[in-house]
Scaffold this motif. Sequence first.
Motif, short mmCIF file in Angstrom:
data_model
loop_
_atom_site.label_atom_id
_atom_site.label_comp_id
_atom_site.label_asym_id
_atom_site.label_seq_id
_atom_site.Cartn_x
_atom_site.Cartn_y
_atom_site.Cartn_z
N PHE A 109 0.82 -1.21 0.00
CA PHE A 109 0.00 0.00 0.00
C PHE A 109 0.86 1.26 0.00
O PHE A 109 0.38 2.34 -0.29
CB PHE A 109 -0.93 0.02 1.22
CG PHE A 109 -1.97 -1.04 1.15
CD1 PHE A 109 -3.03 -0.94 0.26
CD2 PHE A 109 -1.88 -2.18 1.93
CE1 PHE A 109 -3.99 -1.93 0.17
CE2 PHE A 109 -2.83 -3.18 1.85
CZ PHE A 109 -3.88 -3.05 0.96
N PHE A 110 2.13 1.12 0.36
CA PHE A 110 3.00 2.29 0.42
C PHE A 110 3.98 2.35 -0.75
O PHE A 110 4.68 3.34 -0.90
CB PHE A 110 3.77 2.31 1.76
CG PHE A 110 2.85 2.47 2.95
CD1 PHE A 110 2.03 3.59 3.06
CD2 PHE A 110 2.77 1.51 3.94
CE1 PHE A 110 1.16 3.75 4.14
CE2 PHE A 110 1.92 1.66 5.03
CZ PHE A 110 1.11 2.78 5.13
N ARG A 111 4.02 1.27 -1.53
CA ARG A 111 4.93 1.25 -2.68
C ARG A 111 4.17 1.70 -3.92
O ARG A 111 3.20 1.07 -4.33
CB ARG A 111 5.42 -0.19 -2.91
CG ARG A 111 6.76 -0.48 -2.27
CD ARG A 111 7.25 -1.88 -2.63
NE ARG A 111 6.84 -2.31 -3.95
CZ ARG A 111 6.24 -3.48 -4.21
NH1 ARG A 111 5.97 -4.33 -3.24
NH2 ARG A 111 5.90 -3.80 -5.45
N ALA A 112 4.64 2.80 -4.51
CA ALA A 112 3.91 3.35 -5.66
C ALA A 112 3.87 2.35 -6.82
O ALA A 112 2.92 2.36 -7.61
CB ALA A 112 4.57 4.65 -6.09
N ASP A 113 4.88 1.48 -6.92
CA ASP A 113 4.94 0.57 -8.07
C ASP A 113 4.27 -0.79 -7.79
O ASP A 113 4.36 -1.70 -8.62
CB ASP A 113 6.41 0.35 -8.49
CG ASP A 113 7.22 -0.36 -7.41
OD1 ASP A 113 6.72 -0.47 -6.26
OD2 ASP A 113 8.34 -0.81 -7.72
#
Length: 196
Positions: A109-113
Amino acid sequence: MKLFYARGACSLASHIALIEGGLDHTLVNVDLRAKRTEDGEDFSAINPKGYVPALEIEPGVVLTENIAVLLYIGEKDGALLPAAGNNRWRVVEALAFISTELHKSFKPFFRADASEEERDHARALLARRFGQIADQLGDREVLVDQMLSVADCYLFVMLLWAQRKELELPPTLASYYERLKARPAFAQALAEEQLG
Ligand SMILES: N[C@@H](CCC(=O)N[C@@H](CS)C(=O)NCC(=O)O)C(=O)O
């Protein structure tokens, strides 16, 4: 003591615990992207791992890792960690579960990719893990026995994230979250980090 934190990050658990335990502390905000503190210091020189929380416990002595920092605060204030007995180990057990099974599962949920598939997988895993901790909580007010502990401070942050990511929570955890949020120390930490 000096807590290096980022707004709404896992360091909020230590921030709450410092207030709840009545320990003198100062807060230093960290820009996690730039790795700079609010007073312009190079955060990588303070914590080479580059993440929060980091707690300066003596001049030049910095403790890192949520579990270690929270146990240190609990030990120091004497109010948020049982002094001895099985409940002390239950708190350590809960901290390990929260760190490795809940906190880490939020990564997609915190990794843009991250892909939607990874997020769906994380949603299912977190639903199972939140279900397990809801079973452990049962109808008690706090996670371990009758005493608010550093594990409650850490779980609270996971529940804040769950709400922000619109994850469904078991009703017992949702009401536990609201109860904790109403405690003065929790409310103060949220206000200090400008979290509504
Ligand atoms: N293993 C560390 C992980 C801490 C962590 O994930 N911190 C996040 C905020 S919740 C962070 O600072 N991320 C920025 C980065 O890794 O660059 C711990 O348990 O304390």
